[in-house]
Design a protein around this motif. Structure first.
Motif, PDB file in Angstrom:
ATOM      1  N   ARG A 138      11.401  11.849   9.747  1.00  0.00           N
ATOM      2  CA  ARG A 138       9.949  11.858   9.725  1.00  0.00           C
ATOM      3  C   ARG A 138       9.386  10.434   9.742  1.00  0.00           C
ATOM      4  NH1 ARG A 138       6.902  14.757   4.816  1.00  0.00           N
ATOM      5  NH2 ARG A 138       7.917  13.035   3.744  1.00  0.00           N
ATOM      6  N   LEU A 139      10.021   9.562   8.972  1.00  0.00           N
ATOM      7  CA  LEU A 139       9.541   8.183   8.954  1.00  0.00           C
ATOM      8  C   LEU A 139       9.700   7.546  10.336  1.00  0.00           C
ATOM      9  CD1 LEU A 139       8.408   5.785   7.401  1.00  0.00           C
ATOM     10  CD2 LEU A 139      10.733   5.135   6.797  1.00  0.00           C
ATOM     11  N   GLU A 140      10.833   7.813  10.954  1.00  0.00           N
ATOM     12  CA  GLU A 140      11.052   7.244  12.282  1.00  0.00           C
ATOM     13  C   GLU A 140      10.047   7.801  13.290  1.00  0.00           C
ATOM     14  OE1 GLU A 140      14.749   8.003  14.616  1.00  0.00           O
ATOM     15  OE2 GLU A 140      14.904   5.816  14.505  1.00  0.00           O
ATOM     16  N   ALA A 141       9.765   9.091  13.173  1.00  0.00           N
ATOM     17  CA  ALA A 141       8.787   9.707  14.079  1.00  0.00           C
ATOM     18  C   ALA A 141       7.419   9.045  13.922  1.00  0.00           C
ATOM     19  CB  ALA A 141       8.685  11.209  13.803  1.00  0.00           C
ATOM     20  N   MET A 142       7.055   8.733  12.687  1.00  0.00           N
ATOM     21  CA  MET A 142       5.758   8.095  12.447  1.00  0.00           C
ATOM     22  C   MET A 142       5.745   6.661  12.992  1.00  0.00           C
ATOM     23  SD  MET A 142       3.387   9.938  11.329  1.00  0.00           S
ATOM     24  CE  MET A 142       3.950  11.273  12.317  1.00  0.00           C
ATOM     25  N   ARG A 143       6.892   6.001  12.877  1.00  0.00           N
ATOM     26  CA  ARG A 143       7.008   4.659  13.462  1.00  0.00           C
ATOM     27  C   ARG A 143       6.762   4.712  14.969  1.00  0.00           C
ATOM     28  NH1 ARG A 143      10.623   1.787   9.921  1.00  0.00           N
ATOM     29  NH2 ARG A 143       9.244   1.744   8.123  1.00  0.00           N
ATOM     30  N   ASP A 144       7.425   5.680  15.605  1.00  0.00           N
ATOM     31  CA  ASP A 144       7.276   5.800  17.057  1.00  0.00           C
ATOM     32  C   ASP A 144       5.833   6.122  17.419  1.00  0.00           C
ATOM     33  OD1 ASP A 144       9.941   5.341  17.197  1.00  0.00           O
ATOM     34  OD2 ASP A 144      10.517   7.426  17.557  1.00  0.00           O
ATOM     35  N   ALA A 145       5.261   7.032  16.640  1.00  0.00           N
ATOM     36  CA  ALA A 145       3.875   7.422  16.909  1.00  0.00           C
ATOM     37  C   ALA A 145       2.958   6.210  16.786  1.00  0.00           C
ATOM     38  CB  ALA A 145       3.440   8.526  15.943  1.00  0.00           C
ATOM     39  N   ALA A 146       3.209   5.390  15.767  1.00  0.00           N
ATOM     40  CA  ALA A 146       2.382   4.196  15.566  1.00  0.00           C
ATOM     41  C   ALA A 146       2.496   3.266  16.767  1.00  0.00           C
ATOM     42  CB  ALA A 146       2.804   3.478  14.289  1.00  0.00           C
ATOM     43  N   THR A 147       3.699   3.125  17.278  1.00  0.00           N
ATOM     44  CA  THR A 147       3.909   2.251  18.435  1.00  0.00           C
ATOM     45  C   THR A 147       3.165   2.787  19.651  1.00  0.00           C
ATOM     46  OG1 THR A 147       6.091   1.812  17.572  1.00  0.00           O
ATOM     47  CG2 THR A 147       5.665   1.115  19.824  1.00  0.00           C
ATOM     48  N   ARG A 148       3.263   4.095  19.853  1.00  0.00           N
ATOM     49  CA  ARG A 148       2.580   4.674  21.007  1.00  0.00           C
ATOM     50  C   ARG A 148       1.074   4.533  20.868  1.00  0.00           C
ATOM     51  NH1 ARG A 148       5.547  10.405  21.885  1.00  0.00           N
ATOM     52  NH2 ARG A 148       4.127  10.569  23.636  1.00  0.00           N
ATOM     53  N   LEU A 149       0.620   4.698  19.651  1.00  0.00           N
ATOM     54  CA  LEU A 149      -0.814   4.596  19.398  1.00  0.00           C
ATOM     55  C   LEU A 149      -1.324   3.194  19.723  1.00  0.00           C
ATOM     56  CD1 LEU A 149      -2.994   6.465  18.255  1.00  0.00           C
ATOM     57  CD2 LEU A 149      -2.545   5.507  16.004  1.00  0.00           C
TER      58      LEU A 149
ATOM     59  N   ARG B 102      -8.646  -6.338  16.869  1.00  0.00           N
ATOM     60  CA  ARG B 102      -8.157  -6.444  15.494  1.00  0.00           C
ATOM     61  C   ARG B 102      -6.638  -6.267  15.423  1.00  0.00           C
ATOM     62  NH1 ARG B 102     -10.189  -5.443  10.101  1.00  0.00           N
ATOM     63  NH2 ARG B 102     -12.303  -5.263  10.887  1.00  0.00           N
ATOM     64  N   LYS B 103      -6.000  -7.212  14.768  1.00  0.00           N
ATOM     65  CA  LYS B 103      -4.549  -7.148  14.649  1.00  0.00           C
ATOM     66  C   LYS B 103      -4.182  -6.340  13.402  1.00  0.00           C
ATOM     67  CE  LYS B 103      -2.716 -10.945  17.214  1.00  0.00           C
ATOM     68  NZ  LYS B 103      -3.455 -10.705  18.423  1.00  0.00           N
ATOM     69  N   LEU B 104      -3.203  -5.512  13.557  1.00  0.00           N
ATOM     70  CA  LEU B 104      -2.762  -4.713  12.421  1.00  0.00           C
ATOM     71  C   LEU B 104      -1.356  -5.121  12.023  1.00  0.00           C
ATOM     72  CD1 LEU B 104      -3.837  -1.082  13.392  1.00  0.00           C
ATOM     73  CD2 LEU B 104      -4.910  -2.604  11.762  1.00  0.00           C
ATOM     74  N   SER B 105      -1.119  -5.162  10.727  1.00  0.00           N
ATOM     75  CA  SER B 105       0.250  -5.422  10.278  1.00  0.00           C
ATOM     76  C   SER B 105       1.056  -4.143  10.481  1.00  0.00           C
ATOM     77  CB  SER B 105       0.264  -5.807   8.809  1.00  0.00           C
ATOM     78  OG  SER B 105      -0.001  -4.669   8.018  1.00  0.00           O
ATOM     79  N   ARG B 106       2.349  -4.276  10.346  1.00  0.00           N
ATOM     80  CA  ARG B 106       3.208  -3.117  10.534  1.00  0.00           C
ATOM     81  C   ARG B 106       2.850  -2.023   9.523  1.00  0.00           C
ATOM     82  NH1 ARG B 106       9.015  -1.399  10.079  1.00  0.00           N
ATOM     83  NH2 ARG B 106       9.305  -2.618   8.215  1.00  0.00           N
ATOM     84  N   ALA B 107       2.638  -2.424   8.283  1.00  0.00           N
ATOM     85  CA  ALA B 107       2.329  -1.445   7.239  1.00  0.00           C
ATOM     86  C   ALA B 107       0.995  -0.761   7.535  1.00  0.00           C
ATOM     87  CB  ALA B 107       2.287  -2.123   5.876  1.00  0.00           C
ATOM     88  N   GLN B 108      -0.002  -1.543   7.949  1.00  0.00           N
ATOM     89  CA  GLN B 108      -1.315  -0.966   8.244  1.00  0.00           C
ATOM     90  C   GLN B 108      -1.216   0.030   9.397  1.00  0.00           C
ATOM     91  OE1 GLN B 108      -3.359  -4.585   8.995  1.00  0.00           O
ATOM     92  NE2 GLN B 108      -3.779  -4.996   6.830  1.00  0.00           N
ATOM     93  N   LEU B 109      -0.468  -0.362  10.395  1.00  0.00           N
ATOM     94  CA  LEU B 109      -0.322   0.491  11.565  1.00  0.00           C
ATOM     95  C   LEU B 109       0.372   1.799  11.190  1.00  0.00           C
ATOM     96  CD1 LEU B 109      -0.737   0.692  14.552  1.00  0.00           C
ATOM     97  CD2 LEU B 109       1.404  -0.529  14.898  1.00  0.00           C
ATOM     98  N   GLU B 110       1.389   1.681  10.357  1.00  0.00           N
ATOM     99  CA  GLU B 110       2.128   2.871   9.941  1.00  0.00           C
ATOM    100  C   GLU B 110       1.239   3.812   9.140  1.00  0.00           C
ATOM    101  OE1 GLU B 110       6.374   1.333   9.345  1.00  0.00           O
ATOM    102  OE2 GLU B 110       5.960   2.604   7.631  1.00  0.00           O
ATOM    103  N   VAL B 111       0.481   3.231   8.222  1.00  0.00           N
ATOM    104  CA  VAL B 111      -0.404   4.058   7.398  1.00  0.00           C
ATOM    105  C   VAL B 111      -1.457   4.712   8.287  1.00  0.00           C
ATOM    106  CG1 VAL B 111      -2.157   3.990   5.592  1.00  0.00           C
ATOM    107  CG2 VAL B 111       0.005   2.794   5.267  1.00  0.00           C
ATOM    108  N   LEU B 112      -1.969   3.955   9.250  1.00  0.00           N
ATOM    109  CA  LEU B 112      -2.967   4.512  10.165  1.00  0.00           C
ATOM    110  C   LEU B 112      -2.382   5.695  10.941  1.00  0.00           C
ATOM    111  CD1 LEU B 112      -5.771   4.360  11.484  1.00  0.00           C
ATOM    112  CD2 LEU B 112      -4.818   2.764  13.158  1.00  0.00           C
ATOM    113  N   ALA B 113      -1.170   5.538  11.435  1.00  0.00           N
ATOM    114  CA  ALA B 113      -0.540   6.618  12.198  1.00  0.00           C
ATOM    115  C   ALA B 113      -0.327   7.841  11.315  1.00  0.00           C
ATOM    116  CB  ALA B 113       0.787   6.140  12.787  1.00  0.00           C
ATOM    117  N   ILE B 114       0.118   7.607  10.091  1.00  0.00           N
ATOM    118  CA  ILE B 114       0.363   8.737   9.189  1.00  0.00           C
ATOM    119  C   ILE B 114      -0.942   9.473   8.899  1.00  0.00           C
ATOM    120  CG2 ILE B 114       1.055   9.360   6.844  1.00  0.00           C
ATOM    121  CD1 ILE B 114       3.162   7.077   7.084  1.00  0.00           C
ATOM    122  N   ILE B 115      -1.998   8.716   8.677  1.00  0.00           N
ATOM    123  CA  ILE B 115      -3.289   9.357   8.415  1.00  0.00           C
ATOM    124  C   ILE B 115      -3.742  10.137   9.653  1.00  0.00           C
ATOM    125  CG2 ILE B 115      -5.750   8.937   7.987  1.00  0.00           C
ATOM    126  CD1 ILE B 115      -4.884   6.600   6.184  1.00  0.00           C
ATOM    127  N   ALA B 116      -3.564   9.541  10.821  1.00  0.00           N
ATOM    128  CA  ALA B 116      -4.006  10.208  12.049  1.00  0.00           C
ATOM    129  C   ALA B 116      -3.249  11.517  12.271  1.00  0.00           C
ATOM    130  CB  ALA B 116      -3.819   9.282  13.246  1.00  0.00           C
TER     131      ALA B 116
END
Lengths: 288, 238, 238
Positions: A138-149, B102-116
């Motif tokens: 799940r964490l990896e999936a979220m990482r990938d999603a973040a990258t795509r986003l 706006r530049k996002l850190s890795r943690a910010q980006l991850e949290v944003l993706a999780i929220i989305a």
């Protein structure tokens, strides 16, 4: 992972053997298990690039170079524990999260290695392993999603708005504008300002009862239906030898408190025998 | 160019259809002017209120979008709002060095993706997924950017606040709807968004530093003796 | 629509003219996007620098102007610069409700937030929490905005008026109920409050809109008259 931030990137960065001091920890895991001992001196453990124990585990899992569904959780636990051990040996201060995970993985390892007892109705080692694999996936999936986003066409970088707006139509019937964020942050800032405190809290050198309780409560989680000699794992990973006395005291006091609340049960077969814990009749407690 | 659209409607026009075509043409002009004038997305209901009577706003907007497809400027839908945006393939012409996104850190980006992907989601759930405590400022930055908002409260013990994304988030990342989040369906199909962990032992949750009471003193040896916890032969309290 | 333009160029297309039409089409898209995204009128030479080679900028701009003629938005030339403008006959649509939207000041935000969290709250209590006097105008503005109202009177010496928020307040801030306001844990979690707050620090859970506190009386007609909000005789003055 390609992010626009300056954030740390725990990518695999291949290193020559005998990398100089300050080399990222990646090198550590590209060594053969057999060789590791001899190289230990030159290896530097660096946790700076990691966002917590799950991130570290995910990184270790990736180096197994297989699909996350097929990782060997046992091997993974082993690697993690070795990593923590070497970090401790060279006296790197580890955040409690990493240590709690170590204790949990040590427990998981024992569950995977020792055959399940007949009357044992707790979760099996396999179930625990599956749960860990799920979380990594799940964490990896979220990482990938973040990258795509973040690689989508973004406003202000790839796509642009009207540069010379003539009028911004408003739907608000109110003549004033403020967002909930504005409101709430103004409130928080105000209260903070008014709540000036002279209290400065010294860094703890000992475990407080609250620390111990917190750690135990997290570890108990949703499981522990059967007797477990968890304190062994806890003590091994959570403390410096120097702090062991206070840790034992606090952990034990916290245990007793949890027993009194019905969240835990305790068993000891004799003096100096291991102390076994299991979930009590009211594992949820009264809520905090 | 609306001329062309009208022409196609006109060939065998009766008085009725001529009037209708004229209304549509006027509606297109008005909608176009309203959205073009604004930098931010304009709600469809706002546009509808300003169109000639008897014209269906959504049909107008779809026709307008078709009109601008393939052009240097496109009409895009952001939830129930509309906006004109430059075509993405032309970014190379427009982009200048001063423009900074706006530049996002890795943690910010991850949290944003999780929220989305997981919204509505509580902070504890975000931390459960990442296996680490959310550092101060991460959510703050995302809310300040206008991409994340408080959504409401979960109906569960403690009624924790839930977080979600905003329309600005959709606008910024060029999404029409949340449904358009990349890979959403696959992730759902794989059970990775259900929030349900397979039965069995929970992996330990990250320790919330803040959750430790700060008004508590560490237990000392003396306290323990006082409490009778270290008395030799002290009976266990079971 | 550019399709149409291309078609008109294409009827007897040779390979040469097809390529030329494509170049023209691309030039139109680039010019359109450039003028759209620019913060001011764009000079023709700036556009010319960014067009495909062999395309004549002025011809492109004239064609683009023709494309927008009769539409809701027109391309206009100001000296040797180009800009988009709303069609003059549509200014009525753009101007309709030219209500200026003002941002709330820091003080207004603070008072509003205190009223939201601490309601029912008296003016003296607001000042106590803020540590400064509240100017009369601040409360007036919030009442005028329709977000704050008189709730009742405190059963204490002087029977001070208590303030609370309105339904419009909830609507504006996207809250379903007052209890959805983030509490202490969430403020900390979002990084809005730092961990260093004294023990005993609390964020109150506001009382619902229609509930009266135990020491609160509802506001009456008489009270409103006393406060000068209703002219005697019951004529409302809103």
């Amino acid at each position: 992972m390609d992010v626009t931030g300056p954030g740390p990137k725990p990518q695999k960065r291949p290193r020559a053997a005998g990398a100089p001091l300050g080399a990222p920890m990646d090198g550590l895991w590209q060594e053969d298990a057999g060789e590791r001992a001899s190289h230990e001196e030159s290896l530097v453990v660096d946790l700076a690039g990691f966002e917590g124990p799950l991130d570290l585990l995910l990184h270790l899992a990736r180096t197994q170079k297989v699909d996350l569904t097929r990782i060997s959780v046992l091997a993974l636990a082993e690697q993690y524990l070795q990593f923590i051990d070497s970090a401790r040996r060279i006296r790197i201060e580890l955040a409690a999260d990493y240590l709690v995970m170590a204790a949990w993985l040590a427990y998981l390892k024992s569950r995977l290695l020792i055959p399940k007892q007949a009357k044992d109705d707790g979760p099996s080692g396999e179930e625990m392993a599956a749960s860990l694999a799920f979380r990594l996936k799940r964490l990896e999936a979220m990482r990938d999603a973040a990258t795509r986003l973040v690689n989508r066409n973004r406003l202000g970088r790839d796509v642009f708005v009207r540069g010379m707006p003539e009028h911004i139509p408003t739907e608000r019937h109110s003549a004033f504008e403020a967002s909930l964020y504005d409101l709430v942050s103004a409130y928080a800032a105000l209260r903070q300002r008014q709540a000036i405190t002279q209290v400065t809290i010294e860094k703890r050198t000992v475990w407080s009862l609250a620390d111990a309780r917190e750690i135990l409560a997290h570890l108990i989680g949703g499981g522990f239906d059967d007797w477990t000699a968890l304190d062994r794992f806890l003590l091994r990973y959570l403390t410096d030898p120097a702090e062991r006395t206070t840790a034992i005291a606090s952990a034990f006091a916290a245990t007793l408190e949890l027993v009194r609340e019905g969240r835990l049960e305790l068993r000891q077969d004799g003096a100096f025998q291991p102390i076994y814990l299991r979930r009590g009749p009211r594992p949820e407690g009264d809520g905090d | 160019m609306t001329e062309t659209v009208d022409d196609s409607l006109l060939p065998e026009a009766t008085g009725e259809t001529v009037a209708e075509a004229r209304r549509m043409r006027e509606a297109l002009r008005i909608a176009e002017a309203l959205v073009f004038a604004s930098a931010g997305p304009v709600s469809e209901s706002y546009i509808a209120d300003r169109l000639p009577r008897g014209v269906e706003a959504h049909a107008v907007m779809r026709q307008l979008r078709a009109l601008y497809a393939g052009r240097g400027v496109n009409l895009v839908q952001v939830h129930d709002h509309w906006a004109f945006r430059t075509a993405p393939d032309l970014s190379f012409v427009i982009r200048t060095d001063e423009m900074e996104v706006r530049k996002l850190s890795r943690a910010q980006l991850e949290v944003l993706a999780i929220i989305a992907y997981h919204q509505p989601v509580t902070r504890a759930e975000i931390e459960d997924i990442r296996g680490v405590q959310t550092s101060k400022g991460t959510l703050d930055v995302l809310m300040e950017a206008g991409w994340v908002r408080f959504r409401g409260r979960r109906r569960s013990p403690g009624r924790p606040v839930t977080f979600g994304t905003t329309r600005d988030f959709l606008d910024h990342f060029g999404l029409e709807e949340l449904r358009d989040l990349p890979g959403l369906e696959e992730l759902k199909g794989a059970g990775l968004l259900s929030g349900r962990i397979p039965p069995g032992f929970q992996v330990p949750l990250p320790l919330g530093e803040d959750e430790l009471a700060e008004d508590e003193d560490p237990i000392t040896q003396l306290d323990l003796e006082e409490l009778g916890l270290l008395t030799p032969g002290g009976k266990e309290d079971e």
